[in-house]
Design an enzyme around this catalytic site. Structure first.
Site, PDB file in Angstrom:
ATOM      1  N   ARG A 106       0.842  -1.257   0.012  1.00  0.00           N
ATOM      2  CA  ARG A 106      -0.092   0.086  -0.177  1.00  0.00           C
ATOM      3  C   ARG A 106       0.932   1.273  -0.052  1.00  0.00           C
ATOM      4  O   ARG A 106       0.412   2.348  -0.412  1.00  0.00           O
ATOM      5  CB  ARG A 106      -0.931  -0.081   1.122  1.00  0.00           C
ATOM      6  CG  ARG A 106      -2.172  -0.962   0.967  1.00  0.00           C
ATOM      7  CD  ARG A 106      -2.915  -0.927   2.279  1.00  0.00           C
ATOM      8  NE  ARG A 106      -2.415  -1.843   3.383  1.00  0.00           N
ATOM      9  CZ  ARG A 106      -3.038  -2.120   4.349  1.00  0.00           C
ATOM     10  NH1 ARG A 106      -4.213  -1.776   4.742  1.00  0.00           N
ATOM     11  NH2 ARG A 106      -2.392  -2.738   5.467  1.00  0.00           N
ATOM     12  N   HIS A 140      -1.180  -4.476  -4.865  1.00  0.00           N
ATOM     13  CA  HIS A 140      -1.759  -3.116  -4.524  1.00  0.00           C
ATOM     14  C   HIS A 140      -2.122  -2.375  -6.035  1.00  0.00           C
ATOM     15  O   HIS A 140      -3.047  -1.918  -6.396  1.00  0.00           O
ATOM     16  CB  HIS A 140      -1.482  -2.369  -3.368  1.00  0.00           C
ATOM     17  CG  HIS A 140      -2.498  -1.795  -2.685  1.00  0.00           C
ATOM     18  ND1 HIS A 140      -3.818  -1.894  -2.413  1.00  0.00           N
ATOM     19  CD2 HIS A 140      -2.549  -0.113  -2.932  1.00  0.00           C
ATOM     20  CE1 HIS A 140      -4.264  -0.774  -2.429  1.00  0.00           C
ATOM     21  NE2 HIS A 140      -3.629   0.124  -2.338  1.00  0.00           N
ATOM     22  N   LYS A 204     -16.136   7.993  -2.643  1.00  0.00           N
ATOM     23  CA  LYS A 204     -15.798   8.030  -1.593  1.00  0.00           C
ATOM     24  C   LYS A 204     -14.785   8.913  -1.201  1.00  0.00           C
ATOM     25  O   LYS A 204     -14.168   9.498  -2.187  1.00  0.00           O
ATOM     26  CB  LYS A 204     -15.772   6.831  -0.800  1.00  0.00           C
ATOM     27  CG  LYS A 204     -14.033   6.279  -1.543  1.00  0.00           C
ATOM     28  CD  LYS A 204     -13.695   5.023  -0.689  1.00  0.00           C
ATOM     29  CE  LYS A 204     -12.457   4.806  -1.027  1.00  0.00           C
ATOM     30  NZ  LYS A 204     -11.740   3.471  -0.365  1.00  0.00           N
ATOM     31  N   ARG A 206     -11.430   9.879   1.645  1.00  0.00           N
ATOM     32  CA  ARG A 206     -10.670   9.397   2.503  1.00  0.00           C
ATOM     33  C   ARG A 206      -9.829  10.274   3.128  1.00  0.00           C
ATOM     34  O   ARG A 206      -9.373  11.189   2.396  1.00  0.00           O
ATOM     35  CB  ARG A 206      -9.785   8.520   1.920  1.00  0.00           C
ATOM     36  CG  ARG A 206      -9.061   7.611   3.061  1.00  0.00           C
ATOM     37  CD  ARG A 206      -7.753   6.648   2.302  1.00  0.00           C
ATOM     38  NE  ARG A 206      -8.528   5.517   1.615  1.00  0.00           N
ATOM     39  CZ  ARG A 206      -8.839   4.296   2.137  1.00  0.00           C
ATOM     40  NH1 ARG A 206      -8.533   4.170   3.596  1.00  0.00           N
ATOM     41  NH2 ARG A 206      -9.399   3.306   1.519  1.00  0.00           N
ATOM     42  N   ASP A 232     -12.085  -5.886  -4.746  1.00  0.00           N
ATOM     43  CA  ASP A 232     -11.178  -5.520  -4.081  1.00  0.00           C
ATOM     44  C   ASP A 232      -9.962  -6.273  -4.130  1.00  0.00           C
ATOM     45  O   ASP A 232     -10.123  -7.564  -4.053  1.00  0.00           O
ATOM     46  CB  ASP A 232     -11.534  -4.587  -2.630  1.00  0.00           C
ATOM     47  CG  ASP A 232     -10.537  -3.242  -2.476  1.00  0.00           C
ATOM     48  OD1 ASP A 232      -9.665  -3.123  -3.272  1.00  0.00           O
ATOM     49  OD2 ASP A 232     -11.012  -2.754  -1.558  1.00  0.00           O
ATOM     50  N   THR A 237      -9.284  -3.828   7.814  1.00  0.00           N
ATOM     51  CA  THR A 237     -10.087  -3.814   8.875  1.00  0.00           C
ATOM     52  C   THR A 237     -11.428  -3.798   8.212  1.00  0.00           C
ATOM     53  O   THR A 237     -12.515  -4.005   9.108  1.00  0.00           O
ATOM     54  CB  THR A 237     -10.094  -2.243   9.353  1.00  0.00           C
ATOM     55  OG1 THR A 237     -10.356  -1.399   8.591  1.00  0.00           O
ATOM     56  CG2 THR A 237      -8.681  -2.271   9.955  1.00  0.00           C
TER      57      THR A 237
END
Length: 328
Positions: A106, A140, A204, A206, A232, A237
């Site tokens: 990431r 990723h 969205k 972030r 995804d 989490t």
């Protein structure tokens, strides 16, 4: 008559080595390849230092070192680095690092000043340790392939996941949904694999200063009355994916299927996934999922046949790209 040189026909030998983070996957890959995992002595000193020694000669072998970077992630990475170093110093002919889940993937770019690009650091560490080649599943971002100075086999779990969805929900009207605008290209490939289904995505926001916290905004695309497949690369989490699920159901989706490759499942992920309203959560075993982290609507597909076939192709100097219809 004296001979000034000795000639010999080189023999190729494949050896599979496993770190301690996910031995079940390594055993499954070994079974698919019809080999055994090479025995080794591995332990930690009292202060946490890791030691590895192989119990048989590895000279001249084609070595494949498999280790998933799961919690404790830094131990898993360090153990794999030490395994590679031991192989290099024991004269292995070629060393391929197999990381089903690439740790620190990431951190592949700088969002703000004074930040690291840790995914590049991981690639540099393995190159320095002695790796000739890297094999990873669903990185990723694709750009990570360029971080390693050598061949990178980027395997994709999409065909495995998509064929399961296609077979299980053959009679449903499906919309493929990206959890954010950045995954739309991946969702397009999914839509192709599922026969040209419509696309949607969650718009969205972030806050980059607060990791793992997402504000889901609105659904863009046709989802009403349809089975939404939310795709995804990883679930950590579960915040992003479960908020997106709730958003889709609120927008009139008939049902939601969550499909992802890497089951990181940190902290509250299991509770969130089991109570978010998703009909099914489909993951692969690139990372170990212990029994206590499993829940009734979870399906785990094995990635071992894909990894084994890719290892076989590399060993035989075949084509890994052909496993993905030329897309790898």
């Amino acid at each position: 008559m004296t001979v000034s040189a000795m000639s010999a026909t080189p023999k190729k030998s494949l050896k599979l080595f496993s770190g301690s983070s996910h031995p079940e996957l390594a055993e499954e890959v070994a079974k698919q390849l019809d080999v055994t995992v090479t025995p080794q002595a591995a332990y930690k000193f009292a202060n946490g230092e890791i030691f590895v020694r192989y119990d048989e000669s590895v000279r001249g072998c084609d070595a494949f070192v498999i280790q998933s970077h799961c919690n404790p992630l830094n131990d898993a990475i360090m153990e794999q680095l030490i395994m590679v170093d031991a192989l290099k110093r024991a004269s292995a002919k070629r060393i391929t690092v197999v990381m089903p889940f690439y740790g620190y993937a990431r951190q592949d770019k700088k969002h703000k000043g004074r930040e690291p690009i840790s995914a590049r650091l991981i690639a540099d560490l393995f190159k320095t340790a002695g790796a000739d080649r890297i094999m990873a599943i669903d990185l990723h971002t694709d750009q990570i392939q360029g971080f390693f100075d050598g061949p990178v086999d980027h395997l994709m779990a999409q065909k495995l996941l998509a064929s399961y969805i296609r077979d299980t929900y053959a009679d449903e009207q499906i919309t493929v949904v990206s959890p954010d605008s950045g995954r739309v290209r991946v969702a397009e490939k999914w839509a192709d694999d599922l026969g040209g289904t419509p696309l949607a995505f969650i718009h969205k926001t972030r806050d980059p200063s607060k990791p793992n916290q997402v504000v889901a905004n609105r659904v863009v695309g046709d989802v009403e009355g349809r089975l939404c497949v939310l795709v995804d690369d990883m679930i950590d989490t579960g915040g992003t994916i479960t908020k997106a699920t709730e958003q889709l159901l609120a927008a009139g989706a008939k049902d939601v299927i969550i499909a992802a490759t890497h089951a990181v499942l940190s902290g509250p992920a299991v509770e969130r996934l089991s109570s978010c309203g998703a009909k099914e959560v489909v993951l692969t075993n690139t990372l170990p999922i212990p029994e206590e982290r499993r829940f009734p609507n979870l399906t785990v597909l094995s990635i071992a046949p894909l990894v084994a076939e890719a290892i076989h192709q590399v060993f035989e100097d075949g084509s890994v790209t052909s496993l993905f219809d030329g897309r790898a």
